[in-house]
Design an enzyme around this catalytic site. Sequence first.
Site, PDB file in Angstrom:
ATOM      1  N   TYR A 158       0.818  -1.214   0.000  1.00 21.75           N
ATOM      2  CA  TYR A 158       0.000   0.000   0.000  1.00 21.75           C
ATOM      3  C   TYR A 158       0.857   1.271   0.000  1.00 21.75           C
ATOM      4  CZ  TYR A 158      -4.649   2.058   0.640  1.00 21.75           C
ATOM      5  OH  TYR A 158      -5.834   2.728   0.461  1.00 21.75           O
ATOM      6  N   LYS A 165      -3.546   8.082   3.289  1.00 22.70           N
ATOM      7  CA  LYS A 165      -4.725   7.816   4.116  1.00 22.70           C
ATOM      8  C   LYS A 165      -4.518   8.312   5.543  1.00 22.70           C
ATOM      9  CE  LYS A 165      -7.522   5.808   1.193  1.00 22.70           C
ATOM     10  NZ  LYS A 165      -8.792   6.463   0.792  1.00 22.70           N
TER      11      LYS A 165
END
Length: 259
Positions: A158, A165
């Site tokens: 990720y 995020k």
Amino acid sequence: MSGILAGKRVLITGVLTESSIAFHAAKVAQEEGAEVLLTGFGRLSLVERIAKRLPKEAPVIELDVTNKEHLDGLAAKVAEHFGDDASLDGVVHSIAFAPQDALGGNFLNTEWESVATAVQVSAYSLKSLTMALLPLLEKRGASVVGMDFDAQLAWPKYDWMGVAKAALESTSRYLARDLGHKNIRCNLVSAGPIKSMAAKSIPGFEELSDVWNTRAPIGWDLADPEPAGRSIVALLSDFFPKTTGEIVHVDGGVHMMGA
């Protein structure tokens, strides 16, 4: 029409396919009585086609959250659909993007330009979108809901999207702080992985999503975006009038499991 969003007007971003969480948020919002307006960028014809598959076809506005002209004109375009005295009761921010070199295990080698793009599109845009719509949101108070992927942990593959995020989570808290006096709530839904078009853009997505096969105590269906969509609608409603700056986990319980 009855429902927990009866009489409310909601703008939803990020609807690309029927497998997207944003599509199911729009579907449930309509079923619960809301008027829904969608935004799209780049593949506007695709969004317009998907909009016809909702219970009631929703209008689509073009919006690039990195384009100042689009943002400056957004409130006026929304008002064109809802009328001169238009107000907006809810906004769903379901926008995220990172260049390929910012994902897939390339964390240590990613250049700043790609990191900057990921942060601007995936985190800063929550502030940009909210402020662009503030004249409509502040008329009678509103709920802003963003889509998150738990940034407490470092996930496989990720990479810089995970950092973006984390920035999104912080941005949501600061918006909640600074807009609370206008009766505007800002919360996030942290959903587990869904096999959507966005997921296909993440190299090694299967390695990330495999975690849910063994660690979700109440199970998790990678092909079912509706639980997250329903949670978004709940936060858009008046059922959480004093909840702001919160992250609601809709992930089958994975976020609370120990090693």
